[in-house]
Write a protein that holds these residues in place. Structure first.
Motif, PDB file in Angstrom:
ATOM      1  N   PRO A  35       0.828  -1.220   0.000  1.00 16.68           N
ATOM      2  CA  PRO A  35       0.000   0.000   0.000  1.00 16.68           C
ATOM      3  C   PRO A  35       0.854   1.258   0.000  1.00 16.68           C
ATOM      4  CG  PRO A  35      -0.856  -1.591   1.583  1.00 16.68           C
ATOM      5  CD  PRO A  35       0.467  -2.131   1.104  1.00 16.68           C
ATOM      6  N   TYR A  36       0.372   2.274  -0.683  1.00 21.56           N
ATOM      7  CA  TYR A  36       1.022   3.577  -0.785  1.00 21.56           C
ATOM      8  C   TYR A  36       2.347   3.522  -1.549  1.00 21.56           C
ATOM      9  CZ  TYR A  36      -2.534   4.696   2.620  1.00 21.56           C
ATOM     10  OH  TYR A  36      -3.755   4.852   3.251  1.00 21.56           O
ATOM     11  N   LEU A  37       2.476   2.514  -2.393  1.00 18.38           N
ATOM     12  CA  LEU A  37       3.574   2.444  -3.344  1.00 18.38           C
ATOM     13  C   LEU A  37       2.978   2.352  -4.742  1.00 18.38           C
ATOM     14  CD1 LEU A  37       6.029  -0.123  -1.668  1.00 18.38           C
ATOM     15  CD2 LEU A  37       6.102   2.375  -1.543  1.00 18.38           C
ATOM     16  N   GLY A  38       3.786   2.683  -5.756  1.00 26.66           N
ATOM     17  CA  GLY A  38       3.315   2.596  -7.137  1.00 26.66           C
ATOM     18  C   GLY A  38       3.247   3.963  -7.794  1.00 26.66           C
ATOM     19  N   LYS A  39       2.493   4.043  -8.844  1.00 25.56           N
ATOM     20  CA  LYS A  39       2.312   5.299  -9.565  1.00 25.56           C
ATOM     21  C   LYS A  39       1.700   6.333  -8.630  1.00 25.56           C
ATOM     22  CE  LYS A  39       0.142   6.983 -13.859  1.00 25.56           C
ATOM     23  NZ  LYS A  39      -0.610   6.565 -15.068  1.00 25.56           N
ATOM     24  N   LEU A  40       2.193   7.559  -8.664  1.00 23.72           N
ATOM     25  CA  LEU A  40       1.739   8.576  -7.709  1.00 23.72           C
ATOM     26  C   LEU A  40       0.245   8.836  -7.797  1.00 23.72           C
ATOM     27  CD1 LEU A  40       4.590  11.262  -7.570  1.00 23.72           C
ATOM     28  CD2 LEU A  40       4.258   9.188  -6.208  1.00 23.72           C
ATOM     29  N   GLU A  41      -0.321   8.739  -8.985  1.00 15.01           N
ATOM     30  CA  GLU A  41      -1.769   8.939  -9.137  1.00 15.01           C
ATOM     31  C   GLU A  41      -2.545   7.864  -8.373  1.00 15.01           C
ATOM     32  OE1 GLU A  41       0.408   9.374 -11.407  1.00 15.01           O
ATOM     33  OE2 GLU A  41      -0.049  11.165 -12.592  1.00 15.01           O
ATOM     34  N   PHE A  42      -2.026   6.622  -8.379  1.00 14.64           N
ATOM     35  CA  PHE A  42      -2.688   5.544  -7.649  1.00 14.64           C
ATOM     36  C   PHE A  42      -2.642   5.816  -6.148  1.00 14.64           C
ATOM     37  CE2 PHE A  42      -1.079   2.368 -11.105  1.00 14.64           C
ATOM     38  CZ  PHE A  42      -1.845   3.022 -12.057  1.00 14.64           C
ATOM     39  N   ILE A  43      -1.504   6.322  -5.693  1.00 13.45           N
ATOM     40  CA  ILE A  43      -1.329   6.603  -4.267  1.00 13.45           C
ATOM     41  C   ILE A  43      -2.273   7.709  -3.822  1.00 13.45           C
ATOM     42  CG2 ILE A  43       0.303   7.391  -2.516  1.00 13.45           C
ATOM     43  CD1 ILE A  43       2.534   6.164  -4.234  1.00 13.45           C
ATOM     44  N   LYS A  44      -2.415   8.752  -4.648  1.00  9.54           N
ATOM     45  CA  LYS A  44      -3.321   9.855  -4.312  1.00  9.54           C
ATOM     46  C   LYS A  44      -4.762   9.352  -4.197  1.00  9.54           C
ATOM     47  CE  LYS A  44      -0.516  13.490  -6.478  1.00  9.54           C
ATOM     48  NZ  LYS A  44      -0.412  14.467  -7.588  1.00  9.54           N
ATOM     49  N   GLU A  45      -5.142   8.450  -5.083  1.00 13.46           N
ATOM     50  CA  GLU A  45      -6.486   7.869  -5.025  1.00 13.46           C
ATOM     51  C   GLU A  45      -6.691   7.126  -3.713  1.00 13.46           C
ATOM     52  OE1 GLU A  45      -7.360   5.396  -8.325  1.00 13.46           O
ATOM     53  OE2 GLU A  45      -6.949   6.942  -9.817  1.00 13.46           O
ATOM     54  N   LEU A  46      -5.682   6.368  -3.300  1.00 13.96           N
ATOM     55  CA  LEU A  46      -5.771   5.584  -2.070  1.00 13.96           C
ATOM     56  C   LEU A  46      -5.870   6.493  -0.851  1.00 13.96           C
ATOM     57  CD1 LEU A  46      -5.741   2.729  -0.926  1.00 13.96           C
ATOM     58  CD2 LEU A  46      -3.246   2.851  -0.809  1.00 13.96           C
ATOM     59  N   ILE A  47      -5.121   7.596  -0.874  1.00 15.81           N
ATOM     60  CA  ILE A  47      -5.172   8.542   0.234  1.00 15.81           C
ATOM     61  C   ILE A  47      -6.546   9.197   0.324  1.00 15.81           C
ATOM     62  CG2 ILE A  47      -4.264  10.741   1.090  1.00 15.81           C
ATOM     63  CD1 ILE A  47      -1.531   9.928  -0.048  1.00 15.81           C
ATOM     64  N   GLU A  48      -7.087   9.608  -0.827  1.00 17.51           N
ATOM     65  CA  GLU A  48      -8.419  10.235  -0.838  1.00 17.51           C
ATOM     66  C   GLU A  48      -9.480   9.246  -0.360  1.00 17.51           C
ATOM     67  OE1 GLU A  48      -9.224  13.365  -1.335  1.00 17.51           O
ATOM     68  OE2 GLU A  48      -7.078  13.791  -1.502  1.00 17.51           O
ATOM     69  N   LYS A  49      -9.357   7.999  -0.763  1.00 18.77           N
ATOM     70  CA  LYS A  49     -10.313   6.974  -0.335  1.00 18.77           C
ATOM     71  C   LYS A  49     -10.251   6.793   1.174  1.00 18.77           C
ATOM     72  CE  LYS A  49     -11.498   2.094  -0.994  1.00 18.77           C
ATOM     73  NZ  LYS A  49     -11.145   0.838  -1.708  1.00 18.77           N
ATOM     74  N   SER A  50      -9.019   6.789   1.707  1.00 23.75           N
ATOM     75  CA  SER A  50      -8.850   6.628   3.148  1.00 23.75           C
ATOM     76  C   SER A  50      -9.448   7.797   3.910  1.00 23.75           C
ATOM     77  CB  SER A  50      -7.354   6.484   3.470  1.00 23.75           C
ATOM     78  OG  SER A  50      -7.138   6.385   4.854  1.00 23.75           O
ATOM     79  N   LYS A  51      -9.261   9.021   3.397  1.00 26.20           N
ATOM     80  CA  LYS A  51      -9.815  10.211   4.036  1.00 26.20           C
ATOM     81  C   LYS A  51     -11.345  10.171   4.031  1.00 26.20           C
ATOM     82  CE  LYS A  51      -6.025  13.452   3.071  1.00 26.20           C
ATOM     83  NZ  LYS A  51      -5.634  14.690   2.332  1.00 26.20           N
ATOM     84  N   THR A  52     -11.914   9.731   2.912  1.00 27.13           N
ATOM     85  CA  THR A  52     -13.362   9.640   2.809  1.00 27.13           C
ATOM     86  C   THR A  52     -13.914   8.639   3.793  1.00 27.13           C
ATOM     87  OG1 THR A  52     -13.261  10.198   0.444  1.00 27.13           O
ATOM     88  CG2 THR A  52     -15.282   9.142   1.234  1.00 27.13           C
ATOM     89  N   GLN A  53     -13.237   7.498   3.931  1.00 25.44           N
ATOM     90  CA  GLN A  53     -13.685   6.473   4.861  1.00 25.44           C
ATOM     91  C   GLN A  53     -13.610   6.990   6.307  1.00 25.44           C
ATOM     92  OE1 GLN A  53     -11.160   3.148   3.923  1.00 25.44           O
ATOM     93  NE2 GLN A  53     -12.582   2.360   2.363  1.00 25.44           N
ATOM     94  N   GLN A  54     -12.523   7.685   6.631  1.00 25.45           N
ATOM     95  CA  GLN A  54     -12.366   8.224   7.991  1.00 25.45           C
ATOM     96  C   GLN A  54     -13.427   9.262   8.287  1.00 25.45           C
ATOM     97  OE1 GLN A  54      -8.357   9.649   8.364  1.00 25.45           O
ATOM     98  NE2 GLN A  54      -7.435   7.619   8.157  1.00 25.45           N
TER      99      GLN A  54
END
Length: 206
Positions: free
Chosen positions: A181-200
């Motif tokens: 998690p939080y590795l890979g293409k930067l666009e993928f990481i940004k998506e994961l961060i936004e998803k985490s923020k939405t869930q929180q």
């Protein structure tokens, strides 16, 4: 043989102090000793891979003994030197970022400053549904959100999982992974961060 005496580290770049002995050819006689020593060291060490130290990016400064010594059958003097060098030295498990410079069927080559790292196709993404589009030069990744792509020029974040030194070829080989998690293409990481923020946010509002 040279030896390392001091090492100051900042991320993957290190400022090291090395000791060695240099040979000053007669054609360089008459020039300032420090200037000659620095020129010789730059030619000999810059771009060189040293086992356990890394790749020398540049030689910065040198202290050279004024007293040289001769060996039998050689008219050139040898001088002890102590010099500072900036080196690139990858560390296992370290997180790095770089630009994808080559996309192949076997994986990705990522530019990490003065050296390249390699991501095998099995380490590109958690999903195993990965294919290589040779015509367009892209990696295609199928997951629950559809098709993702990685192509030349993309910026990626990866973790170092292996380091090999090849002093004869002057190569520092770095193996990378982007499966966590939080590795890979930067666009993928940004998506994961936004998803985490939405869930929180949803959990707090609930």
């Amino acid at each position: 043989m040279f030896k390392i005496s001091v090492c100051l580290s900042k991320d993957v770049y290190k400022l090291v102090e090395l000791q060695d002995v240099i040979r000053i050819p007669p054609r360089m006689f008459g020039r300032p000793l420090k200037e000659v020593a620095l020129e010789i060291l730059k030619e000999e060490f810059e771009g060189r891979v040293i086992q356990g130290i890394g790749m020398v990016v540049t030689v910065l400064d040198v202290d050279v003994s004024e007293y040289g010594y001769l060996t039998w059958g050689d008219g050139a003097p040898y001088h002890d030197v102590r010099f500072k060098a900036l080196v690139y030295s990858a560390v296992n498990n370290e997180i790095v970022e770089g630009e994808v410079v080559l996309v192949e069927n076997i994986g990705l080559t990522v530019r990490l400053g003065p050296v390249d790292g390699f991501v095998h196709k099995s380490q590109i993404y958690p999903s195993k549904n990965i294919t290589y589009d040779r015509e367009n030069g892209v990696v295609l990744i199928q997951d629950e959100k559809g098709t993702r792509t990685i192509r030349k020029g993309d910026i990626v974040r990866a973790r170092v999982v292996g380091i090999a030194y090849d002093e004869q070829k002057g190569q520092l080989k770095i193996r990378l992974t982007m499966r966590q998690p939080y590795l890979g293409k930067l666009e993928f990481i940004k998506e994961l961060i936004e998803k985490s923020k939405t869930q929180q946010a949803g959990e707090k509002s609930g």
